[in-house]
Design a protein around this motif. Structure first.
Motif, PDB file in Angstrom:
ATOM      1  N   PRO A 292       0.867  -1.056   0.032  1.00  0.00           N
ATOM      2  CA  PRO A 292       0.011  -0.142   0.068  1.00  0.00           C
ATOM      3  C   PRO A 292       0.746   1.178  -0.081  1.00  0.00           C
ATOM      4  O   PRO A 292       1.734   1.271   0.607  1.00  0.00           O
ATOM      5  CB  PRO A 292      -0.769  -0.244   1.424  1.00  0.00           C
ATOM      6  CG  PRO A 292      -0.731  -1.552   1.548  1.00  0.00           C
ATOM      7  CD  PRO A 292       0.512  -2.170   1.027  1.00  0.00           C
ATOM      8  N   ALA A 293       0.384   2.228  -0.580  1.00  0.00           N
ATOM      9  CA  ALA A 293       1.231   3.260  -1.056  1.00  0.00           C
ATOM     10  C   ALA A 293       1.551   4.143   0.428  1.00  0.00           C
ATOM     11  O   ALA A 293       2.700   4.888   0.711  1.00  0.00           O
ATOM     12  CB  ALA A 293       0.570   4.455  -1.941  1.00  0.00           C
ATOM     13  N   ALA A 294       0.441   4.037   1.185  1.00  0.00           N
ATOM     14  CA  ALA A 294       0.781   4.737   2.747  1.00  0.00           C
ATOM     15  C   ALA A 294       1.811   4.213   3.507  1.00  0.00           C
ATOM     16  O   ALA A 294       2.583   4.856   4.146  1.00  0.00           O
ATOM     17  CB  ALA A 294      -0.486   4.599   3.297  1.00  0.00           C
ATOM     18  N   SER A 295       2.011   2.896   3.180  1.00  0.00           N
ATOM     19  CA  SER A 295       3.260   2.057   3.982  1.00  0.00           C
ATOM     20  C   SER A 295       4.447   2.422   3.253  1.00  0.00           C
ATOM     21  O   SER A 295       5.435   2.793   4.238  1.00  0.00           O
ATOM     22  CB  SER A 295       2.751   0.618   3.824  1.00  0.00           C
ATOM     23  OG  SER A 295       1.548   0.222   4.586  1.00  0.00           O
ATOM     24  N   LEU A 296       4.437   2.847   2.168  1.00  0.00           N
ATOM     25  CA  LEU A 296       5.777   3.001   1.414  1.00  0.00           C
ATOM     26  C   LEU A 296       6.256   4.574   1.638  1.00  0.00           C
ATOM     27  O   LEU A 296       7.458   4.804   1.572  1.00  0.00           O
ATOM     28  CB  LEU A 296       5.790   2.945  -0.050  1.00  0.00           C
ATOM     29  CG  LEU A 296       5.520   1.351  -0.607  1.00  0.00           C
ATOM     30  CD1 LEU A 296       5.484   1.357  -1.945  1.00  0.00           C
ATOM     31  CD2 LEU A 296       6.671   0.407   0.070  1.00  0.00           C
ATOM     32  N   ASP A 297       5.467   5.314   2.435  1.00  0.00           N
ATOM     33  CA  ASP A 297       5.997   6.483   2.587  1.00  0.00           C
ATOM     34  C   ASP A 297       6.638   6.491   3.968  1.00  0.00           C
ATOM     35  O   ASP A 297       7.321   7.517   4.492  1.00  0.00           O
ATOM     36  CB  ASP A 297       4.554   7.465   2.815  1.00  0.00           C
ATOM     37  CG  ASP A 297       3.717   7.848   1.574  1.00  0.00           C
ATOM     38  OD1 ASP A 297       4.292   7.569   0.645  1.00  0.00           O
ATOM     39  OD2 ASP A 297       2.640   8.123   1.731  1.00  0.00           O
ATOM     40  N   VAL A 298       6.416   5.300   4.463  1.00  0.00           N
ATOM     41  CA  VAL A 298       7.579   5.300   5.946  1.00  0.00           C
ATOM     42  C   VAL A 298       8.872   4.187   5.368  1.00  0.00           C
ATOM     43  O   VAL A 298       8.541   3.196   5.221  1.00  0.00           O
ATOM     44  CB  VAL A 298       6.813   4.524   6.978  1.00  0.00           C
ATOM     45  CG1 VAL A 298       7.541   4.314   8.234  1.00  0.00           C
ATOM     46  CG2 VAL A 298       5.451   5.291   7.093  1.00  0.00           C
ATOM     47  N   PRO A 299       9.928   5.088   5.408  1.00  0.00           N
ATOM     48  CA  PRO A 299      11.159   4.180   4.887  1.00  0.00           C
ATOM     49  C   PRO A 299      11.294   3.137   5.744  1.00  0.00           C
ATOM     50  O   PRO A 299      11.711   2.064   5.050  1.00  0.00           O
ATOM     51  CB  PRO A 299      12.445   5.217   5.028  1.00  0.00           C
ATOM     52  CG  PRO A 299      11.812   6.720   5.014  1.00  0.00           C
ATOM     53  CD  PRO A 299      10.327   6.438   5.824  1.00  0.00           C
ATOM     54  N   LEU A 300      11.090   3.023   7.177  1.00  0.00           N
ATOM     55  CA  LEU A 300      11.353   2.096   7.871  1.00  0.00           C
ATOM     56  C   LEU A 300      10.515   0.559   7.370  1.00  0.00           C
ATOM     57  O   LEU A 300      11.089  -0.522   7.428  1.00  0.00           O
ATOM     58  CB  LEU A 300      10.979   2.264   9.355  1.00  0.00           C
ATOM     59  CG  LEU A 300      11.446   1.132  10.293  1.00  0.00           C
ATOM     60  CD1 LEU A 300      13.131   1.185  10.282  1.00  0.00           C
ATOM     61  CD2 LEU A 300      11.108   1.768  11.655  1.00  0.00           C
ATOM     62  N   VAL A 301       9.237   1.011   6.910  1.00  0.00           N
ATOM     63  CA  VAL A 301       8.432  -0.125   6.475  1.00  0.00           C
ATOM     64  C   VAL A 301       8.895  -0.915   5.158  1.00  0.00           C
ATOM     65  O   VAL A 301       8.909  -1.778   5.066  1.00  0.00           O
ATOM     66  CB  VAL A 301       6.962   0.285   6.327  1.00  0.00           C
ATOM     67  CG1 VAL A 301       6.222  -0.889   5.630  1.00  0.00           C
ATOM     68  CG2 VAL A 301       6.308   0.762   7.442  1.00  0.00           C
ATOM     69  N   LYS A 302       9.318   0.204   4.281  1.00  0.00           N
ATOM     70  CA  LYS A 302       9.752  -0.432   3.001  1.00  0.00           C
ATOM     71  C   LYS A 302      11.285  -1.274   3.495  1.00  0.00           C
ATOM     72  O   LYS A 302      11.392  -2.136   2.668  1.00  0.00           O
ATOM     73  CB  LYS A 302      10.316   0.887   1.971  1.00  0.00           C
ATOM     74  CG  LYS A 302      10.873   0.383   0.778  1.00  0.00           C
ATOM     75  CD  LYS A 302      10.601   1.381  -0.329  1.00  0.00           C
ATOM     76  CE  LYS A 302      10.800   1.097  -1.649  1.00  0.00           C
ATOM     77  NZ  LYS A 302      10.908   2.245  -2.533  1.00  0.00           N
TER      78      LYS A 302
END
Length: 423
Positions: A333-343
């Motif tokens: 989800p795009a909202a998750s990729l906004d968080v570098p730690l998640v990516k």
């Protein structure tokens, strides 16, 4: 006015002659059921030492691998086929297992003396037995379930089985004169092939639906066809009707096990919101979802009535779970990729797939992947953890993650003397 059962007379020994498929079902594993329970706010029994009952265990293809993988747990299987129980017991003895027993018993004969269990499993049985046996399955799933236990029951459901039921009835009519299982399976497929070809120029929409069913049947074994489409009893049910019957026996719906079906979050914009407007509660929402996706099969998790459930998963649930992911994060989800730690976390999980990690180890690996481990006393350490949990929860809702309660029982690098499960 005749029921479809009266249109054919399958040999009473078909279950003996053509045993049910001997496969493990990951969705019914206590580890998976415990994960579903945790994400619903429950506190299920720890899996390594749990007690498990399977109703309709056949040759033990689902239960025996569980017993092999969890030597500290206790397993009981029930089946009414002498041949299949004998084969299960022979395999258990050959493996030297002491934490499992398979009994030749009729489900209707079970009573509370069989014991209390943390996990009760009934896969591939409920829709294919008479109504009184179905009611007994529900009674056992409540009466023999521990206070914090969960039960798993799979069953055919409407609306998807309306058309599949039509195909079943045509097959059953055609094969009524054949006695041998192999002949029945062959002739059933032959009829469906004929119907698909013959209707193409007459009813294209009907022919296309038949073609979908033909593709589905072609991919499956004779055993599946005989014990599903051609079984004497095949009794689909609407979800809301199942819930009412389960409630009357002291069970409440927890969740559907995560599967390959469409998640509400992945529906086209506005559809999930509209479904929620139609629905007065979660049960109605589930039923309307079945209408939208034309669901044919459910794998539902249940608990004791009165146990408090949480409406949705919490980010803090990750403190009790292991996380695995095949995806690199490119399709998260795009909202998750906004968080570098998640990516970074998804990238690390992809690198070690199919291994899984507990949350704290995943957090450390993600931080290392970004820029090296920071000072654990730094205020961003806590904030980052919460951001990662929230992002992982969004990924899980989109079926980008696999979660479980147990560490993996395998390795990625082969040692000098590798060992495999004796199963």
């Amino acid at each position: 006015g005749k029921s479809i059962t009266s249109l054919f007379n399958p040999p009473p020994s078909s279950y003996q002659e053509v045993p049910y498929s001997n496969d493990p079902y990951r969705s019914s594993h206590p580890d998976h059921l415990a994960t579903v329970a945790i994400l619903s706010g429950l506190t299920p029994a720890a899996v390594p030492g749990c007690r498990v009952l399977e109703l309709g265990c056949a040759r033990g293809g689902n239960l025996i691998p569980m017993a092999m993988g969890m030597p500290g747990a206790r397993f009981v299987g029930i089946d009414s086929s002498p041949r299949q129980v004998r084969e299960a017991c022979e395999l258990i003895d050959g493996l030297g297992l002491r934490n499992i027993r398979v009994e030749l018993r009729d489900i209707l004969d079970l009573d509370p003396t069989i014991g209390t269990f943390d996990y009760i499993i009934c896969h591939g049985t409920f829709s294919w037995v008479e109504r009184n046996v179905q009611d007994k399955i529900l009674e056992i799933s409540a009466a023999n379930l521990a206070p914090n236990g969960v039960a798993y029951i799979s069953y055919n459901t409407y609306p998807g089985w309306h058309f599949r039921g039509l195909v079943r009835e045509m097959m059953c009519y055609h094969v009524r004169r054949f006695e041998q299982p192999a002949d029945r399976a062959r002739e059933a497929r032959s009829l469906l092939q004929f119907m698909t070809r013959s209707t193409l120029g007459i009813e294209p929409v009907y022919s296309n639906l038949l073609k979908q069913e033909l593709d589905y049947v072609t991919e499956r074994s004779d055993s599946y066809l005989l014990h599903d489409h051609l079984e004497t009893v095949n009794d689909p049910i609407y979800f809301h009707d199942f819930v009412e019957r389960a409630r009357s026996r002291g069970l409440q719906f927890v969740s559907e096990v995560q599967s390959t079906l469409i998640a509400p979050e992945s529906l086209p914009p506005g559809i999930a919101d509209s479904l929620r407007e139609f629905s007065e509660d979660d049960i109605e929402f589930e039923q309307y979802m079945d209408f939208v996706i034309n669901r044919r099969f459910r794998q539902s998790v249940w608990c004791q009535a009165g146990v408090e459930l949480r409406p949705g998963a919490s980010p803090d649930d990750f403190d009790r779970l292991y996380v695995a992911a095949r995806s690199t994060g490119d399709h998260a989800p795009a909202a998750s990729l906004d968080v570098p730690l998640v990516k970074a976390a998804l990238g690390h999980l992809h690198q070690i797939w199919p291994l899984s990690l507990p949350f704290e180890s995943l957090l450390q690996a993600a931080r290392t992947r970004m820029a090296g481990p920071p000072d654990p006393k730094h205020p961003q350490m806590t904030a980052g953890a919460q951001d990662l949990k929230a992002g992982l929860l969004r990924c899980y809702s989109q079926k980008r993650l696999e979660l479980n309660t147990l560490p993996p029982l395998f390795v990625l690098k082969i040692s000098d003397k590798p060992g495999a499960s004796p199963v």
